[in-house]
Scaffold this motif. Structure first.
Motif, mmCIF file in Angstrom:
data_model
loop_
_atom_site.group_PDB
_atom_site.id
_atom_site.type_symbol
_atom_site.label_atom_id
_atom_site.label_comp_id
_atom_site.label_asym_id
_atom_site.label_seq_id
_atom_site.Cartn_x
_atom_site.Cartn_y
_atom_site.Cartn_z
ATOM 1 N N GLY A 75 4.788 2.693 -13.991
ATOM 2 C CA GLY A 75 4.924 1.248 -14.149
ATOM 3 C C GLY A 75 4.250 0.507 -13.009
ATOM 4 N N TYR A 76 4.452 1.016 -11.801
ATOM 5 C CA TYR A 76 3.844 0.380 -10.637
ATOM 6 C C TYR A 76 2.324 0.399 -10.760
ATOM 7 C CZ TYR A 76 2.168 -0.098 -5.862
ATOM 8 O OH TYR A 76 1.488 -0.501 -4.752
ATOM 9 N N ASN A 77 1.794 1.558 -11.140
ATOM 10 C CA ASN A 77 0.347 1.676 -11.255
ATOM 11 C C ASN A 77 -0.215 0.763 -12.334
ATOM 12 O OD1 ASN A 77 -0.491 3.496 -9.262
ATOM 13 N ND2 ASN A 77 0.414 5.186 -10.382
ATOM 14 N N ILE A 78 0.519 0.679 -13.431
ATOM 15 C CA ILE A 78 0.021 -0.170 -14.509
ATOM 16 C C ILE A 78 0.132 -1.631 -14.109
ATOM 17 C CG2 ILE A 78 0.494 -0.937 -16.874
ATOM 18 C CD1 ILE A 78 1.195 2.023 -17.476
ATOM 19 N N ALA A 79 1.272 -1.972 -13.468
ATOM 20 C CA ALA A 79 1.479 -3.367 -13.071
ATOM 21 C C ALA A 79 0.429 -3.811 -12.051
ATOM 22 C CB ALA A 79 2.873 -3.532 -12.502
ATOM 23 N N THR A 80 0.100 -2.919 -11.118
ATOM 24 C CA THR A 80 -0.863 -3.310 -10.089
ATOM 25 C C THR A 80 -2.282 -2.964 -10.499
ATOM 26 O OG1 THR A 80 -0.517 -1.201 -9.002
ATOM 27 C CG2 THR A 80 0.773 -3.065 -8.194
ATOM 28 N N ASP A 81 -2.444 -2.521 -11.731
ATOM 29 C CA ASP A 81 -3.765 -2.185 -12.242
ATOM 30 C C ASP A 81 -4.448 -1.135 -11.374
ATOM 31 O OD1 ASP A 81 -5.507 -2.425 -14.263
ATOM 32 O OD2 ASP A 81 -6.697 -4.016 -13.348
ATOM 33 N N ASN A 82 -3.653 -0.193 -10.943
ATOM 34 C CA ASN A 82 -4.160 0.858 -10.066
ATOM 35 C C ASN A 82 -4.509 2.079 -10.913
ATOM 36 O OD1 ASN A 82 -4.709 2.464 -7.906
ATOM 37 N ND2 ASN A 82 -2.586 2.765 -7.287
ATOM 38 N N THR A 83 -5.770 2.177 -11.283
ATOM 39 C CA THR A 83 -6.164 3.302 -12.121
ATOM 40 C C THR A 83 -7.125 4.185 -11.334
ATOM 41 O OG1 THR A 83 -7.908 1.922 -13.010
ATOM 42 C CG2 THR A 83 -5.905 2.117 -14.321
ATOM 43 N N PRO A 84 -7.278 5.436 -11.746
ATOM 44 C CA PRO A 84 -8.200 6.303 -11.004
ATOM 45 C C PRO A 84 -9.620 5.728 -11.026
ATOM 46 C CG PRO A 84 -6.926 7.580 -12.570
ATOM 47 C CD PRO A 84 -6.622 6.148 -12.841
ATOM 48 N N ILE A 85 -10.303 5.869 -9.911
ATOM 49 C CA ILE A 85 -11.708 5.463 -9.864
ATOM 50 C C ILE A 85 -12.493 6.418 -10.746
ATOM 51 C CG2 ILE A 85 -13.711 5.178 -8.374
ATOM 52 C CD1 ILE A 85 -11.787 4.889 -6.047
#
Lengths: 503, 392
Positions: free
Chosen positions: A21-31
């Motif tokens: 959820g945190y990754n999706i919320a902060t738009d933190n996706t793998p480069i």
């Protein structure tokens, strides 16, 4: 016991959900790698005609330097007369330009007494703080300047300070109009890395005196962090030794016994020379921290550029594998995964739901970890990495197969499911652990010792393996054990598609 | 108690119930011959034609063509296709800056006249003159340093893994596992050499994936061998039998795992590169497919027989015949996983099946069906009872 199992099961699911959820919320996706997402490309051209061999050397050095800076899997090649550097995971052209600004040439200049840098019209009357000739035994670089430093007149302000532009400065060019004003013609004042300044003599050698790429940080128990670098045989050694003997003997050209290592008109280090003659290698020690030693080693290696290169332009590049490749890989991977799950459900009946849950948790964990790791390390996920993860599905499924087959064996021998499950897990864990440790060894060694895409592969291999182990222990184990001891299981006549002994 | 001990009459049923009795050790020569053939073919092909190294290893030709609304990556691909230039290893990218956009095309080195023809076609397609297109040689991106470091890392990895397997299992297993792994990588490289597929950095990654997969698979098999070794320690069972029993026991697992590993790769190959047309995936998936099939094969037909060979040499020769047919089946089934049989009942149920005191009945390897259940029942005279419920 049951409570601990529930805690583990719910805990792991919650953690995965929260990080996801945190990754999706902060738009933190793998480069994503160059082949999937593109990046920024910088074209570098040599400032003077260079041979193909020289360009190849520069290519390797630029790549090494980029890797050292943590820019993973750059694509560096010689195209025609230029060097093209493609950087993954960099969206900003300015960022790319500063990243590839690794082109400076290292110069060696003797450190002069501050008097030499006195403007010629002002007689040195002011108080000279400290006597620079005293720090002979102390090889600490960068700390003396405060003592040696003089209140310098205008020249110091013209010295390029923090802004290191992409245009490279020919030796001494910046100070060309200035030296005539100094007592000692040819002397220049250059800033040090920590904000001080040094009065330096003319360039007496370049980084070419060192063996290419031989500089490395060393840790000596008595002297702390230092840098050792090999001298290039023949000319390199001669140049270095003539300089070293001048400084060691405090010849007028090098009265302070110190020799400055200058990159892009910034003094990187100015150690004092404690030997007149060096045979193979030079060791530089001082109050370095580890990162300072690493930086200095990198500077010395960088100095081995045979010619200077400068950035011509930066362009954004489109993905090289075609935009549909990633989509195709993901769709094909998901379809493959769905087929595997359908097959397992048919084969293991409803206990396969544990596999479905486990794989989901595993996938979420891999995604979150990949996002975090690529945020920290700049490791991009290339097409090879995506397919590697798809292959890892097979290995992850294997832990369930080993587990469930073992349970079936136990059931066949007349055990109840409640009894069979914990025993089976014990044996399965041993197997999975042994096999996964081999993968982890592979990942660890390849990551620490190799470069480029092999390193990226190792990273994702390690990541999926760790997730496999975590899910196996914290999700699969409690899920199956809890199911096995539930009342429904105890009364069932068939488990895993086979008849069982009912207790 | 409804214990299901009947032997399935169908072959597939036996496989999935763990009731197979295949004499893997007896067939070891077939397996080794195939492996040797694969190695010879690979070495021969490498000597004769080597590998078809791609752009990243050998460099190639590069064009910078001004891009426009009517000329982009797709149009450039079409030109290459029309000129019969392989686009699998080609890199076609749009490079844009504020001032201008160019399409950069990199392909493997072409003969001079062909390169000129392609340049002319690019000019025509882009609607520019030939002079506006810059054509140059592009170097490799995969420097010697990368290979050097990777090879060094691999050598160290193999040493560490050998030590790990030696400690966790034994050195013979380390040797056998690494031999099997080498075979798998050789087979994969061989496919690339024989069919002259283009080797890209992704291919190298595929080879490494195969290497890891092969070791993983072998270790799962060896773990069972090791476990059975302990179980039969007191019965002086020939090592070949232990190997055979273990192989038959893990066969279901091997089949299921390979199936579920290969399915996604097949999907990549058929759906990803075939139907959806992502050519970049094709050869990569192919390398993986070959390597995985070989990985499963080598665990069974190379690693384990080699282990048995090494092990039997180190042990005093056994005077007993190997278990075959239904006796092997009984051992495979009975031995199951009933944990502590050897310690609890050293001359107990399952161990009896192979105990030297009992005259071995000459049972043909082909015999199965009706007689088998009786056999199994006899050998399993004391099927382990479920434990009594304990309060926890």
């Amino acid at each position: 016991m049951a409570r601990r199992l529930w805690t583990s099961l719910i805990g792991v699911v919650l953690i995965v959900l929260i990080t996801l959820g945190y990754n999706i919320a902060t738009d933190n996706t793998p480069i994503l790698g160059l082949d999937l997402q593109g990046g920024v490309s910088v074209i570098l051209a040599p400032t003077e005609p260079a041979t193909e061999d020289e360009l190849t050397v520069i290519r390797d050095q630029i790549r090494a330097e980029l890797e050292r800076q943590g820019i993973a899997e750059p694509d560096v090649r010689v195209q025609g007369e230029t060097i093209v550097v493609d950087l993954p995971g960099v969206r900003d052209q300015q960022e790319a330009l500063s990243a590839v600004d690794v082109s400076g040439v290292v110069e060696l200049r003797p450190v002069l007494n501050p008097e030499s840098c006195q403007p010629i019209d002002t007689v040195p009357t002011g108080p000279v703080i400290g006597t620079p000739s005293d720090d002979t035994t102390d090889t600490t670089p960068g700390t003396e300047p405060q003592g040696v430093r003089r209140p310098v007149a205008p020249p110091a302000d013209t010295v390029p300070g923090d802004t290191v532009s992409t245009e490279t400065i020919p030796p001494g060019a910046v100070n060309e109009p200035v030296p005539t004003q100094f007592v000692d013609p040819g002397a220049v004042i250059l800033p040090t890395r920590d904000g001080g300044a040094e009065c330096l003599g003319p360039v007496q050698g370049t980084g070419e005196v060192f063996e290419r790429g031989s500089a490395q940080p060393t840790l000596d128990p008595s002297q702390g962090w230092g840098v050792s670098v090999d001298l290039r045989g023949g000319e390199g050694r001669d140049t270095w030794n003539s300089l070293a003997s001048q400084c060691f003997n405090r010849a007028p050209t090098c009265p302070t016994q110190r020799l400055a290592i200058v990159l892009d008109s910034v003094v990187q280090s100015a150690p004092s020379v404690n030997e007149p003659n060096f045979t193979d290698s030079v060791s530089i020690t001082g109050n370095f921290t580890q990162s300072e030693a690493e930086d200095l080693a990198s500077v010395l290696n960088r100095g081995a550029f045979p010619v200077e290169v400068e950035a011509q332009e930066a362009r954004t590049v489109s993905p090289s594998a075609g935009s549909d490749s990633l989509q195709a890989a993901i769709v094909a991977g998901l379809v493959g995964l769905a087929l595997v799950l359908v097959f397992l459900i048919v084969y293991y009946r409803w206990l396969a739901l544990v596999i479905v849950g486990g794989i989901t948790v595993w996938a979420g964990m891999v995604f979150s970890m990949a996002s975090f790791v690529s945020g920290w390390t700049n490791y991009a996920l290339s097409l090879a990495g995506v397919t590697g993860i798809i292959v890892a599905i097979g290995v992850t499924v294997d832990s369930y197969v080993v587990f469930f087959e073992r349970i079936k064996d136990e059931l066949r021998n007349g055990r109840t499911i409640k009894n069979a499950a914990p025993r089976s897990f014990k044996m399965t864990w041993r197997t999975i652990w042994s096999a996964d440790v081999v993968s982890l060894i592979a990942a660890g060694i390849l990551f620490s010792l190799s470069v480029g895409s092999v390193r990226g592969f190792a990273l994702y291999l390690g990541l999926t393996t760790i997730c496999d182990l975590l899910v196996c222990y914290f999700f699969t184990r409690p899920a199956v054990l809890l199911l096995a001891r539930s009342k429904r299981m105890a009364t069932r006549e068939t488990v895993l598609g086979m008849k069982v002994a009912t207790a | 108690m409804t214990l299901d001990t009947s032997v399935s009459t169908s072959g597939l049923g036996r496989v999935f119930r763990g009731q197979t009795a295949i004499d893997f050790y007896g067939k070891r020569k077939v397996g080794l011959v195939l492996a040797v053939v694969a190695v010879i073919v690979t070495v021969g092909s490498l000597a004769a034609q080597g590998l078809n190294l791609g752009l990243d290893f050998e460099g190639g030709d590069a064009w910078d063509i001004p891009a426009s609304e009517t000329f982009g990556v797709d149009e450039a691909t079409d030109v290459l296709d029309a000129n019969d230039v392989s686009t699998t290893g080609a890199r076609i990218q749009l490079r844009s800056s504020e001032t201008s956009d160019v399409v950069t095309v990199q392909v493997e080195e072409l003969p001079r006249d062909k390169a000129e023809a392609v340049t002319a076609d690019f000019a025509e397609a882009a609607g520019v003159t030939v002079d506006e297109i810059s054509f140059s040689f592009t170097s490799s991106t995969w420097g010697a340093e990368i290979t050097e470091k990777a090879v060094r890392a691999l050598v160290i990895f193999l040493l560490v893994v050998a030590v790990f397997i030696s400690l966790r299992f034994e050195w013979r297993m380390a040797l056998a596992a690494i031999a099997a792994m080498v075979n798998d990588v050789v087979v994969a490289v061989g496919v690339y050499s024989v069919f002259q597929f283009e080797v890209t950095p992704a291919t190298v990654i595929a080879f490494l994936t195969i290497l890891g997969y092969s070791l993983y698979d072998t270790i799962v098999v060896f773990d069972r061998v090791k476990e059975n070794e302990g179980r039969y320690a007191s019965t002086k069972m020939p090592y070949e039998d232990i190997v055979n029993i273990s192989m038959n026991q893990v066969m279901v697992r091997s089949l299921l795992t390979s199936f579920s590993s290969i399915l996604p790769v097949l999907s990549l190959l058929i759906l990803g590169s075939g139907v959806m047309g992502a050519v970049a995936l094709r050869e990569f998936a192919l390398a993986l497919l070959v390597g995985m099939i070989s990985g499963v094969y080598s665990s069974i037909f190379i690693a384990t027989p080699l282990l048995a060979y090494l092990k039997t040499r180190s042990l005093p020769p056994s005077r007993r015949k190997r278990l075959l047919g239904d006796e092997l089946r009984a051992a495979v089934m009975g031995a199951g996983v009933t944990g502590r049989i050897p310690e609890d009942t050293p001359h107990g149920d399952v161990a009896d099946a192979s105990d030297g005191d009992r005259p071995l009945e000459p049972v043909g390897a082909g015999a199965s069906g009706p007689t088998a259940p009786a056999q199994a029942d006899r050998l399993l005279s004391h099927p382990p009872r479920p434990r009594k419920k304990k309060r926890r």
